[in-house]
Design a protein around this motif. Sequence first.
Motif, PDB file in Angstrom:
ATOM      1  N   PRO A   3      48.099  33.847  46.900  1.00 12.22           N
ATOM      2  CA  PRO A   3      48.346  32.843  45.876  1.00 12.22           C
ATOM      3  C   PRO A   3      49.501  33.200  44.951  1.00 12.22           C
ATOM      4  CG  PRO A   3      46.004  33.343  46.007  1.00 12.22           C
ATOM      5  CD  PRO A   3      46.730  34.318  46.894  1.00 12.22           C
ATOM      6  N   ALA A   4      49.740  34.481  44.772  1.00 15.36           N
ATOM      7  CA  ALA A   4      50.827  34.890  43.880  1.00 15.36           C
ATOM      8  C   ALA A   4      52.196  34.547  44.454  1.00 15.36           C
ATOM      9  CB  ALA A   4      50.744  36.382  43.602  1.00 15.36           C
ATOM     10  N   SER A   9      47.475  27.291  43.664  1.00 11.37           N
ATOM     11  CA  SER A   9      46.477  27.732  42.688  1.00 11.37           C
ATOM     12  C   SER A   9      45.284  26.792  42.743  1.00 11.37           C
ATOM     13  CB  SER A   9      47.071  27.757  41.276  1.00 11.37           C
ATOM     14  OG  SER A   9      47.438  26.447  40.869  1.00 11.37           O
ATOM     15  N   ALA A  11      42.092  25.710  40.251  1.00 12.31           N
ATOM     16  CA  ALA A  11      41.609  25.834  38.879  1.00 12.31           C
ATOM     17  C   ALA A  11      40.684  24.676  38.546  1.00 12.31           C
ATOM     18  CB  ALA A  11      42.792  25.853  37.912  1.00 12.31           C
ATOM     19  N   ARG A  70      46.581  23.087  43.391  1.00 17.05           N
ATOM     20  CA  ARG A  70      47.958  22.722  43.080  1.00 17.05           C
ATOM     21  C   ARG A  70      48.910  23.540  43.939  1.00 17.05           C
ATOM     22  NH1 ARG A  70      45.583  22.025  37.944  1.00 17.05           N
ATOM     23  NH2 ARG A  70      46.277  20.138  36.889  1.00 17.05           N
ATOM     24  N   ARG A 109      40.418  27.529  50.756  1.00 20.96           N
ATOM     25  CA  ARG A 109      40.388  28.100  49.406  1.00 20.96           C
ATOM     26  C   ARG A 109      39.479  27.295  48.491  1.00 20.96           C
ATOM     27  NH1 ARG A 109      46.478  30.127  47.925  1.00 20.96           N
ATOM     28  NH2 ARG A 109      46.858  31.118  49.926  1.00 20.96           N
ATOM     29  N   HIS A 113      36.190  28.644  46.615  1.00 21.38           N
ATOM     30  CA  HIS A 113      36.038  28.450  45.165  1.00 21.38           C
ATOM     31  C   HIS A 113      34.660  27.860  44.855  1.00 21.38           C
ATOM     32  CE1 HIS A 113      37.596  27.738  41.069  1.00 21.38           C
ATOM     33  NE2 HIS A 113      36.815  26.670  41.114  1.00 21.38           N
TER      34      HIS A 113
END
Length: 180
Positions: A3-4, A9, A11, A70, A109, A113
């Motif tokens: 993700p970095a 991302s 959230a 996102r 992902r 989550h």
Amino acid sequence: MDPATDGISIAAARVDDLATVARLAGVIWRRHYPGIITHEQIDYMLARGYSDAALRRFLDEPGAGLAVARIGDAIAGFAAWCRAEAPATTKLDKLYVLPERHGAGLGRRLVAHVEAAARADGAATLALNVNKRNASSIGFYRHCGFAVRDSVVVDIGGGFAMDDYLMAKPIGAAAGDDLR
């Protein structure tokens, strides 16, 4: 994918994201569901499930959540969940990613989550409903470890019904997760 470095991302959604989530749902549903359900049922279900009030409950209810994926600053997918009637079970109520973003890991992902949020809420099982004719989504969920548990037909009003599989996967200690 990291993700970095990949610009992705996940959230918690904010109140000001709800209109974007509803618009995104309309785009995705109108591209994905024709041939699976009628255009009339698509419109009915979008109006029913993506009103501001319907989405706000995922922000307000205990054990519920709405997360957005996102890429950069643009929302490309989302997931919503809530406590199910069955004990220690969370229902994955919504999981959608723009078709042009499939294969980028967003769906997986989002599932991860939701699993983490469900575990934190004490759930041992993650369950969902998926239309029996939605072969691509059924395949995706199987790939994520879900299995068909039941076949259901649910009257949703307006002369429409959902002809679904109930799929579920263990997410607690029984699934081999280390919860320490």
